[in-house]
Design a protein around this motif. Structure first.
Motif, PDB file in Angstrom:
ATOM      1  N   TYR A 114      -0.113 -12.509  33.969  1.00  0.00           N
ATOM      2  CA  TYR A 114       1.259 -12.486  34.186  1.00  0.00           C
ATOM      3  C   TYR A 114       2.144 -13.763  33.778  1.00  0.00           C
ATOM      4  CZ  TYR A 114       5.009 -14.520  37.315  1.00  0.00           C
ATOM      5  OH  TYR A 114       6.044 -15.277  37.538  1.00  0.00           O
ATOM      6  N   THR A 136       1.808  -7.801  34.076  1.00  0.00           N
ATOM      7  CA  THR A 136       3.154  -7.606  34.285  1.00  0.00           C
ATOM      8  C   THR A 136       4.018  -9.001  33.997  1.00  0.00           C
ATOM      9  OG1 THR A 136       4.708  -7.179  36.077  1.00  0.00           O
ATOM     10  CG2 THR A 136       2.684  -8.577  36.741  1.00  0.00           C
ATOM     11  N   ASN A 138       5.259 -10.000  31.034  1.00  0.00           N
ATOM     12  CA  ASN A 138       4.687 -10.755  29.686  1.00  0.00           C
ATOM     13  C   ASN A 138       5.641 -10.624  28.764  1.00  0.00           C
ATOM     14  OD1 ASN A 138       1.933 -12.065  30.971  1.00  0.00           O
ATOM     15  ND2 ASN A 138       2.001  -9.726  31.273  1.00  0.00           N
ATOM     16  N   TYR A 139       5.549 -11.543  27.580  1.00  0.00           N
ATOM     17  CA  TYR A 139       6.434 -11.318  26.481  1.00  0.00           C
ATOM     18  C   TYR A 139       5.413 -11.410  25.182  1.00  0.00           C
ATOM     19  CZ  TYR A 139      10.068 -12.474  22.922  1.00  0.00           C
ATOM     20  OH  TYR A 139      10.725 -12.385  21.665  1.00  0.00           O
ATOM     21  N   ASN A 163       7.161  -5.754  31.045  1.00  0.00           N
ATOM     22  CA  ASN A 163       6.931  -6.481  29.790  1.00  0.00           C
ATOM     23  C   ASN A 163       7.753  -6.330  28.669  1.00  0.00           C
ATOM     24  OD1 ASN A 163       3.960  -7.481  30.716  1.00  0.00           O
ATOM     25  ND2 ASN A 163       3.737  -5.295  30.981  1.00  0.00           N
ATOM     26  N   ASN A 185       9.033  -1.477  31.211  1.00  0.00           N
ATOM     27  CA  ASN A 185       8.889  -2.137  30.129  1.00  0.00           C
ATOM     28  C   ASN A 185      10.066  -2.005  28.824  1.00  0.00           C
ATOM     29  OD1 ASN A 185       5.909  -3.242  30.367  1.00  0.00           O
ATOM     30  ND2 ASN A 185       5.887  -1.080  31.040  1.00  0.00           N
TER      31      ASN A 185
END
Length: 318
Positions: A114, A136, A138-139, A163, A185
């Motif tokens: 995360y 979940t 995230n980049y 994401n 996403n």
């Protein structure tokens, strides 16, 4: 440091509801460590490894709260960044930069990742090669050329949500495992397809897939649910059913302004699909296209019904 996703309270509440606790215990962390208890990063790390990960988190007792700090991999043959092994390992809130694979989820699974910025990987940003994980908020940022996938999912029963994936060198997301749930996403700027949905029984809902070089969502799996997604301004088709993609539900998607087709059936064995109540407009060739349907729609390998569109080939598609 930067964190493009600004909703930690919502995600933290979700994680705690799911029984996940991200510890703030402070323990010294150095390059090459195997973390077997809760730890908090107190400084940026620069690691130069080729054969071993920069850090390993061993579940079920190991967790790492990066506390906004970064881990950077150095060297012309940089190793992997952070590997989660065992079961129920946890990683949160920091940056992994310039590694081969930035974050890998391995072994038994049940891990949580995360709030990680996985930046400029040499290969994949996040690799999910185990089951029942939560990935979940995230980049994942590639270089649009030499990097590989943004998120590569080989395991089963994973939950992938909220994401942001940008500028992947290959697919933004590749899904090979079965029964994965992928919700909310955003996938943009991939050098190939936005999403390659190969795994059966996938649930792909409420995602934004736009401005990718090839197809937005390429489906090769069967018995998948693909609904309420937005696929726009992709170089080829918005949604494409290929090879033996069968018995999929394609519903309530918006697929507009793509280079070739809005929704395309291009596999000879892509049959039994329900393509219903979608909106496809402004696409370069046709909004709806089924390469194996007859001109009077008497073949009926797939159900086309209730779609909103301006052009179709054959024209009898609905």
């Amino acid at each position: 440091m930067f964190y493009p996703i600004q909703y930690p309270k919502t995600l933290s509440t979700t994680l705690f509801t799911l029984g996940v606790s991200l510890s703030l215990t402070v323990n010294a962390v150095d390059c090459g460590d195997v973390i077997t208890e809760p730890a908090t990063l107190t400084e940026d790390l620069v690691c130069e490894f080729t054969d071993a990960p920069a850090l390993t988190i061993q579940g079920p007792t190991g967790s790492l709260y990066m506390n906004g700090h970064s881990l950077t991999c150095l060297g012309s043959d940089a190793g992997n960044g952070i590997v989660l092994i065992g079961t129920s390992a946890e990683l949160s809130t920091g940056t992994v930069n310039g590694c081969n694979d930035a974050v890998l989820l391995l072994e038994a699974g049940g891990h949580t990742v995360y709030g990680i910025n996985a930046l400029l990987p040499l290969d994949d940003a996040i690799v999910v090669s185990s089951d029942s994980n939560i990935v979940t908020g995230n980049y994942a940022l590639g270089d649009g050329n030499d990097s590989d996938d943004g998120i590569d999912i080989n395991g089963n029963l994973n939950f992938i949500s909220q994401n942001i994936i940008e500028l992947s060198g290959d697919e933004g997301m590749e899904v090979d495992g079965t029964s994965n749930t992928i919700i909310g996403n955003t996938i943009t700027g991939s050098d190939s397809d936005g999403v390659e949905l190969d795994g059966d029984f996938s649930v792909f809902v409420s995602n934004i897939v736009q401005d990718n070089d090839n197809t937005g969502i390429e489906i090769e799996g069967s018995s998948c649910t693909v609904s309420n997604n937005t696929t726009t301004e992709n170089g080829s088709s918005g949604i494409s059913l290929e090879f033996s993609a069968s018995n999929n539900g394609i519903s309530q998607n918006t697929s507009s302004d793509n280079g070739a087709y809005g929704i395309l059936v291009t596999g000879v064995n892509a049959i039994g699909n329900n393509i219903v109540f979608n909106t496809a407009t402004g696409n370069g060739l046709f909004d709806l296209e089924d390469l194996f349907e007859s001109e009077d729609c008497s073949v009926n390998n797939n159900l086309w019904s209730g779609n909103t569109f301006s052009s179709a080939e054959p024209s009898c598609l609905e």
